[in-house]
Design an enzyme around this catalytic site. Structure first.
Site, short mmCIF file in Angstrom:
data_model
loop_
_atom_site.label_atom_id
_atom_site.label_comp_id
_atom_site.label_asym_id
_atom_site.label_seq_id
_atom_site.Cartn_x
_atom_site.Cartn_y
_atom_site.Cartn_z
CD1 TRP A 1 1.02 -0.73 2.78
CD2 TRP A 1 -0.29 1.12 3.60
NE1 TRP A 1 1.56 -0.29 4.22
CE2 TRP A 1 0.41 0.80 4.55
CE3 TRP A 1 -1.57 1.93 3.40
CZ2 TRP A 1 0.19 2.09 6.04
CZ3 TRP A 1 -1.04 3.12 4.29
CH2 TRP A 1 0.02 3.02 5.62
CG ASP A 2 4.51 1.08 1.33
OD1 ASP A 2 4.12 -0.19 1.06
OD2 ASP A 2 5.78 0.67 1.72
CD GLU B 1 3.09 -4.13 9.45
OE1 GLU B 1 4.18 -4.21 9.12
OE2 GLU B 1 2.76 -3.96 7.83
CE LYS C 1 6.54 -2.63 11.58
NZ LYS C 1 6.27 -3.19 10.81
CD GLN C 2 3.43 1.04 9.82
OE1 GLN C 2 2.99 -0.92 10.04
NE2 GLN C 2 3.57 0.84 8.93
#
Lengths: 787, 787
Positions: free
Chosen positions: A361-362, A488, A592-593
Site C-alpha cells: 500500500w506504500d 502492524e 508501530k506507525q
C-alpha cells in the site's frame, strides 16, 4: 545536525569520497540507477567486492514455495520474489597481471557522485596494483529515462605513472551467485540460478543472451554493444559461452593515452513473446542506443531531468541535509516510477531485493501522491497497473467470500503473496488506499478519460468490496470487523478508524461517480439501489470515539488496552517486532506507525481541529515508529497542530531514512515511500498543502525555526504553481496556466501569474508531546537539544 | 437409531464380523490397546494389509522443523511428533508356500472382539490360501494394565481340512515404512526412519533391540520372549540383523493339532539411561511377564478391569448404542490414562499419530474430570506431569513477557509446539483449565498432600500469569485482552467470557490456597499483597454482557459481528475451516465449539438459570460443532436447561464419535476427550452432577424419552456412590464409605448406604433451539425424526 559521514552534503549531488567496504551494500542502494523498468544497483564496475549484486527488471520474478508450520484454507502456496537478472554492468579490468580489486593494492583516491541533475553515477578511482602499477579509472553510468530499455556506461582507464598493459572485459553474466540471505533453505534453493539459458549469441562488438525463469516462465533478454577508443593496436574480441558473454579489449597504454569504452545495454522481458522475438527486441534497443550515442543519451537524460525539476523541485534554506535529502528522495521516486509503465512501483523501487521486490500500500498512500503533483503520468500508470490486476483481485475477493475486488497486500504480478494473513490479507485498507490515490490523481489532473476508464471501475469494485465486508448492526450502524489497519502492532480489530474513514470515502465517491458516469456504470451492472447502499453504508459508518479520554481509539477497544511498558523497554529492543511476540504487541497500546494519525491527515475533513490536536497528542507517546511509513505522516500532523519543531524533526527522519540508514536495512534497497514522504512532509506538512477528494487545493504554511525559507513547485489542474514560504509570509504564483482559486490558512485566495504574498498567522500549540523513551526523533537542532 | 455397520452393538464388547479393507485404519484405532505407557494399534498380526501401522510409547517423539512463510519473534522452530517405535506385535504366517495375507486367497470367516471386561483384543480367522490350504488363526492380544512395560499375544494356528506346513515368524521391526501422510516433504523426511540402531541381541527364544532417535536423542528398547507349543518336531530359531529380530517357528500340523505361540513383549525408553541399562530393563520386564505367564497376565487384566468397572460403570437402558459406546469410551479413557504415570495423556491417547501425538487442553477439561470421578490416580498423575513441565512453562511465560507459567498449547514434552500462535499460544485458557482440573481433583479426593505439593504451586504460578496478562482499565475493571477462547473460529478477542470466568476462579482459588497453606506459600514467595491483588483482579473481572439481546457475548463485540451466512453454507462445506479462510470465520458470529456454553457448565455458579437458558438458546443456532470437543458440553447444558431430547442427541454424537467415525478422522486415532465427554454428558448432563470448586456434590437428574433408566457409579471424597435414575425418580446410595451430604434438584439430601429415592420435578423448557442447517445432531429417535 546529525552527521552523514558516508556522503557529502551538497544541494544537487550525493558524493562519496571514501570507499567503506563495511557499508558497501548501503551505498549500492543509494547509488542505484533506475528508470522504473531497469534497475542497476550501484555495484562497482568490476563486480567485486560487492554488498549485494543486483540487476532488476520490473516484474521479473521467480516463484518460491511458501511453507507453513500449520496451514490454513486459502493460504497462498507460492510467492513471487524479484530476481537478480543478467548483470550487464560488469566491466572488469586487468592491470598488467593484476585484476583491479580494491581489496588489494592501494586505492589512492575514490569518489562516486550521484548527480541528481544529470541522472548519472560517476566513479573516479586511482588504484595502484600490488605490483605497483597505478591507473586512473573513470566510469559514468546511466539508466535512460528516455530510452526505457537502455542503460549505458562510459568506462575510461589510463595509466598514471607509466605505461601499462590493460585488459578490459565487458560482460553479460546470468545466475551470479548471491550472498547467503539467511533464509529458509528451501526458499534459497528455489531462487538459486533461477535463469535457464536459451540463447547466447555474439557478434563483432556485441552479444545478446536470452534466458527463461525456471518456475514462473518469464523470458528475459539482455544485449550489449560497444564502442572502443584506444591505441591503434588495441585488440577486441568477443565470446559467449554458457551464462557469460564477454567483450575483451586488450591495450598497451601510456599516461595521457586513455582507453575509452562505451557500453550500451538493453533489456527486455516477456511472459508471452518467443525467444527470437525477445532476442531481436533487445538487439534493436541496443542499436537505437548506439545510434544516439553516449553524448546523446547523456544530453537526453539531462533534458528529461531539467523538465522534471522545473515542476518538482523543493528548495529548503537553513537545513542543507534536508535540502539534499529531499532532492535525493525525489530523484529516486522518479527513478522508481518514471518508466514503470503499467507495472508496479515496488516498496524498494528497483534498488534492492528487500521485501522480495513486492509492492504494498506504500505506493498508493505515500508514493503516488508525490508523483501526482510532480510527475503525474507515472501515478496514472501505477494505477493502471492496479486496474490490470483486477481479474486476479476479483478471484481473491471471491475466495474470501466477498464482492468486488480485493487487491493483494503484497505482490509483484497481482497475486497475493502474503504468508501471514493477519498482517497481510486482513489489511483491507489497501483497497481504499488505491481508491484514494485514484481520486487524488483525478482531482489534481482533472483527467476525465482516466476517471471514466480507470477510476470508475476501481471505485465500483472496491465499494462493492467494502459493502460486502461490512454490515449494519442492531443499531443500524455500518461496522467493519476483524481487519488490520496500517499499524502492524495491532491486528484483526473491529472498526479501525483509518480503515473505516477511508472506506467511507471510497463508497461515497463510488456512489458519486456512478451518478456522474451513469452510462458506464450501467456497463458495470451498478444499479441505483446498489449505489444507494454504498452511500447509506458510508453515512452510517461506525467511527469509534472514547468520550472519557476525548480521543478516537485507533480501533474499538484500543484505548481500554494496557499501555505498552515503554519505561522498561530498552533502546536496543527496537524494533519491537524483533524482540517481542506479536501476541503481546497486538493486545497493547503501542503503535508501530501512524494509523489514526494517518487518518487525521488523509481524511482531515472528518475531524475537527481540536480532535486532531488531542488525537495527535494522545498517539505520540504510543508511537514507536518501527516502520519507515510513519515519520512523514507524523511530520504532517505535527505541523498541522502547530508542533513545528517536531514536524521538522520528523521531516528529517523521513528524508534521511536512507542517506542515514536510519532503519539499518538500506542495504536491501531504498525506502521509496519514506523518500516520497519527505516531499509530503515539506509540502503537506510545512507547506500545509491539502488537496484531493474534497475539491480544490489549499495551503497553510508555517516554518520551524531551523528553516528560513521553503519553496516548492507542483502541478495542479493544468497549472504549475510555485509556493515560497518564509517565517512571516507565503508567496503564491502560477508559473504556467490560468488563475487558480485556493486558500491560505483558511482564507480564500486566487493564485495567478503575479506573485502574491500573504502573512502567516501565529499559532499557539500545546506542550510538545513526548515520544516513547529512546524513540524520540533525532533533533534537527544543533547539538541534538531542543530549542 | 443410526446404524453402525462396522461393529455389532453389544453391552460389553466391540465386535467386528467382517473385514472391510477400506476402513481398516478406523478399525485399527477402535481396536487399539494401550495402558497409557505402551500403545498398539489394532493392526493385523501379520502386519499387512494395514491402514496405518502404529506402536507408540508415551512421550517418545522426534523433532521436526516448523517452517514459516513469514517468521516472527518467538515462533517455535521445531515441533515434537510422536513416532512409530519398534513394532513388536508382528506375527507373520506362512501356510505351505503362501504368506497369510487376507488380500489373497479366501477369508472364510473373520471376527475381532474388543472385550471391555477382559481388556483383550481377540481375532479369529479362517483363511484358505490361494493353493487351497485352510487354516484357522486365533490371536489374543493385551497390553497389561498391571505390568506397565508389558504386552503379550497368544497366537494359535491350526489346519482346517488337512495337514499343512506352517512357518510362524514373530518379529521386532524398527523403522517400518509408513503410508505417505501427504505432509510437507521436509517434515516427512525428518520423520522417516527416525530410529538409529544401537543394539540387536538375540537369545534362544528371545530378542532385544535398542535404538536412539535421530534428533531428540531418546533411547528406545524393545524385547520379546516366547513360549511355543506344537508337534514334537517343531523347530525354532532366532535371528537378529539390522532393524529386524525374528523368531522362526516351523511345524507340520494336522487338524486338531494347533501350534500355540505366546509372545511376551516389553518396552522401555529414556532420555538419560544408557544403552546397556535400557537393554537390561526390557529384558527384565519380559522375564517378569514370562514368569507370570499368559494366563496370569489375562487374569490380572480382568481383575484390574473388574475393579475399575465396579467404580466407574454407567448403565443406560433404552439406548443400546450409547450403552456400548460409553463403556467403549470409558475403556479407552482408562487405556489412555491408567499407566501414563506423570507423562501426558495425548488427545488421541496412544491410538494413532493424529495431532502429532500432542496433548492439548482437552485432557484437563474433558478427560481429567471423567478420570477424577472414576480412576482418580490417573488424573493426579496427569496433573503431576503438568507440574513437571513448569520450568519450561516458566520460560515460555518469560518469553511472552509474563509472570508465572504459561503452559504449552500443544506439546509432548512440555515445549510449545504450536506453529500458528493465534490459535495456539494465544489460547491462554489452557492455564485456567489446568487449575480447574486440579481444583476439581482435590475437591473430589480431599487429597491434601496433593493440594499442597501440586495444586498450590500450579495455582500460584497460573494466578501470577493471569495477573500479569490482564490489567485494570480506567474504570478499575480487570480486563484480559487479545486472547483466544475455546472456540477456534474466533481469535485474539478482548474479554472472552470463558477465559475470564476461568481466570477469575483460578486467581480466587489461588488466593484462598495461599491463605490455607501460608507456610508453603511463603516458600513460593507469595506475599499477602500479591494474593490480595489476585483476589482484587478476580472481583473486578470484566464479564461482558449485551443488554440489548440479554445474552453474554462470547467476547467483547461478538454480538455486534455479522452472523455467518448459514443459509448459504452447504453441508459439504463443513468443517468450515477446510472451506473458508480464518479471516472470514474470526470476524463473524459462528462458533466452532462450545465456548460461552462451556463457561455455563464449568462456571455454572457465575450465571443465573435464566441467563443459562437465554445464552444456550442464543449460541445453539451459531454453533457448527466442527470440533469433537463440543457435543458433550452442548449435551450437558441442553440437559440443564431442560432440552432433554437435544441432550440425548448430543450425547449420542459424543459417544459415537469414533464407533461411528463422525468426524471422518478416526483413522488417525480416537477422540479421547469426546469419549470422556460421553461420560460427562450422561453423568453431568442427564445425571445433573455438579461438583468441583464450590464444594460438595449435587445432582439434578432428568431423562429424555429414549432412555428408560440411567445408573452410574463414581468416587467422591472416599465414597463410592451409585445413582440410579428413572423418568420419575432418582435413587442415591453410598456403596462404600460414610454418609455424604448432597443435593437433589437443589434440595439438600444425605446419601448413605440405604438407597433413598426422590421424585424428579418437572421442567417446562422453551422451544427446542435450532442449529445451523445441516449441523443438527443426529437424532437418537427412530427414523431420525423428532418426538
Amino acid at each position: 545536525m546529525i552527521s552523514q559521514p558516508a556522503f557529502n552534503v551538497e544541494p544537487w549531488a550525493v558524493r562519496e569520497c571514501q570507499l567503506h567496504l563495511d557499508v558497501l551494500a548501503q551505498a549500492e542502494s543509494v547509488f542505484a540507477l533506475s528508470n522504473g523498468h531497469i534497475g542497476l544497483r550501484g555495484n562497482l564496475d568490476e563486480g567485486e567486492p560487492h554488498g549485494l549484486p543486483g540487476t532488476y527488471l520490473n516484474s521479473v520474478y521467480e516463484l518460491r514455495p511458501l511453507p507453513y508450520a500449520e496451514g490454513g484454507y486459502g493460504y497462498p502456496e507460492s510467492g513471487q520474489t524479484v530476481i537478480n537478472v543478467t548483470n550487464g554492468k560488469l566491466i572488469r579490468l586487468l592491470v598488467d597481471d593484476e585484476p583491479l580489486d580494491v581489496r588489494y593494492g592501494t586505492l589512492r583516491s575514490h569518489e562516486r557522485v550521484l548527480d541528481l541533475q544529470a541522472g548519472t553515477l560517476t566513479r573516479k578511482a586511482e588504484w595502484v596494483s600490488p605490483a605497483g602499477c597505478a591507473v586512473r579509472v573513470t566510469s559514468t553510468r546511466l539508466v535512460s529515462f528516455t530510452q526505457r530499455a537502455v542503460a549505458a556506461i562510459l568506462y575510461e582507464v589510463e595509466p598514471v605513472d607509466g605505461p601499462v598493459r590493460v585488459v578490459v572485459q565487458s560482460e553479460l553474466v546470468a545466475n551470479e551467485s548471491l550472498p547467503d540471505l539467511g533464509r529458509d533453505p528451501r526458499t534459497t534453493a528455489a531462487l538459486e540460478s533461477p535463469l535457464i539459458l536459451e540463447d547466447n549469441v555474439v557478434d563483432s562488438m556485441s552479444a545478446a543472451m536470452v534466458h527463461i525463469t525456471r518456475r514462473s516462465g518469464l523470458r528475459v533478454a539482455a544485449a550489449m554493444d560497444h564502442t572502443v577508443h584506444g591505441p591503434d593496436d588495441t585488440q577486441v574480441s568477443v565470446s559467449g559461452v554458457g551464462d557469460v558473454a564477454r567483450l575483451t579489449v586488450a591495450a598497451q597504454l601510456r599516461p595521457d593515452q586513455p582507453l575509452r569504452l562505451v557500453k550500451f545495454l538493453a533489456y527486455g522481458w516477456s511472459s508471452v513473446r518467443s525467444r527470437p522475438a525477445l532476442h531481436d527486441q533487445v538487439v534493436a534497443a541496443v542499436a537505437a542506443a548506439r545510434m544516439r550515442g553516449w553524448d546523446g543519451l547523456v544530453a537526453d537524460q539531462r533534458e528529461f531531468l531539467d523538465q522534471f525539476w522545473a515542476g518538482a523541485d523543493v528548495e529548503v534554506d537553513g537545513d542543507a541535509e534536508v535540502q539534499q535529502a529531499v532532492r535525493f528522495g525525489m530523484f529516486h521516486v522518479l527513478q522508481a516510477g518514471a518508466r514503470a509503465e503499467q507495472r508496479p512501483i515496488p516498496a524498494k523501487g528497483l534498488t534492492g531485493p528487500g521485501y522480495d521486490g513486492h509492492v504494498f500500500w506504500d505506493t498508493e498512500t505515500f508514493v503516488l501522491p508525490t508523483l501526482t503533483y510532480t510527475y503525474p503520468q507515472a501515478a496514472a500508470d501505477a494505477l493502471r497497473w492496479r486496474q490490470a490486476t483486477m481479474p486476479v483481485a476479483k478471484e481473491h475477493a471471491e475466495r474470501l467470500g466477498l464482492d468486488g475486488v480485493c487487491f493483494a497486500w503484497r505482490t509483484i504480478a497481482g497475486e497475493e503473496c502474503s504468508g501471514y494473513w493477519p498482517a497481510g490479507t486482513a489489511a483491507f485498507h489497501i483497497n481504499a488506499d488505491i481508491a484514494d490515490a485514484a481520486l487524488r490523481y483525478v482531482d489534481a489532473t482533472q483527467d476525465s478519460v482516466f476517471e471514466r476508464e480507470t477510476v470508475l471501475p476501481l471505485l465500483v469494485a472496491t465499494a462493492r468490496l467494502w459493502r460486502s465486508l461490512g454490515h449494519h448492526d442492531l443499531d443500524g450502524r455500518f461496522r467493519i470487523d476483524g481487519v488490520t489497519g496500517p499499524d502492524e502492532y495491532s491486528a484483526l480489530a473491529d472498526n479501525n478508524v483509518y480503515t473505516n474513514v477511508m472506506a467511507q470515502q471510497n463508497m461515497a465517491a463510488a456512489a458519486d461517480l456512478v451518478g456522474r458516469y451513469a452510462y458506464d456504470a450501467k456497463g458495470l451492472q451498478v444499479s441505483p439501489e446498489e449505489a444507494a447502499s454504498w452511500r447509506d453504508a458510508a453515512t452510517a459508518m461506525v467511527i469509534p470515539y472514547d468520550h472519557r479520554l476525548q480521543v478516537h481509539p485507533q480501533a474499538e477497544g484500543f484505548t481500554d488496552h494496557a499501555r505498552w511498558d515503554f519505561d522498561h523497554t530498552t533502546s536496543d529492543q527496537y524494533p519491537l517486532l524483533l524482540h517481542f511476540p506479536y501476541f503481546d504487541l497486538y493486545r497493547k497500546q503501542v503503535v508501530k506507525q501512524a494509523d489514526l494519525v494517518l487518518a487525521l491527515h488523509l481524511r482531515g475533513d472528518a475531524f475537527t481541529a481540536e480532535e486532531k490536536a488531542r488525537d495527535f497528542a494522545y498517539y505520540e507517546p504510543l508511537t514507536v515508529r518501527d516502520s519507515s511509513l510513519s515519520a512523514c505522516t507524523q511530520s504532517v500532523m505535527a505541523a498541522e497542530v502547530g508542533q513545528l519543531e517536531l514536524a521538522h524533526d520528523y521531516l528529517g527522519e523521513a528524508a534521511l531514512m536512507d542517506l542515514g540508514d536510519l532503519e539499518h536495512n538500506t542495504r536491501d534497497g531504498l525506502h521509496i515511500a519514506s523518500l516520497a514522504g519527505a516531499w509530503t512532509a515539506l509540502v503537506a506538512g510545512l507547506g500545509g498543502m491539502r488537496a484531493g477528494t474534497t475539491g480544490g487545493i489549499s495551503f497553510a504554511p508555517r516554518l520551524p525555526s531551523g528553516i528560513s525559507r521553503l519553496s516548492f513547485r507542483l502541478f495542479y489542474r493544468a497549472r504549475r504553481i510555485q509556493v515560497s514560504v518564509t517565517p512571516e509570509a507565503a508567496t503564491y504564483r502560477v508559473l504556467d496556466g490560468a488563475p487558480l482559486p485556493s486558500a491560505h490558512h483558511g482564507k480564500s485566495i486566487v493564485i495567478d501569474d503575479q506573485a502574491t504574498t500573504y502573512p502567516i498567522p501565529g499559532i499557539v500549540p500545546g506542550p510538545r508531546p513526548r515520544q516513547p523513551v529512546g524513540r524520540e526523533p533525532i533533533s534537527r537542532h544543533l547539538g541534538g537539544t531542543e530549542p
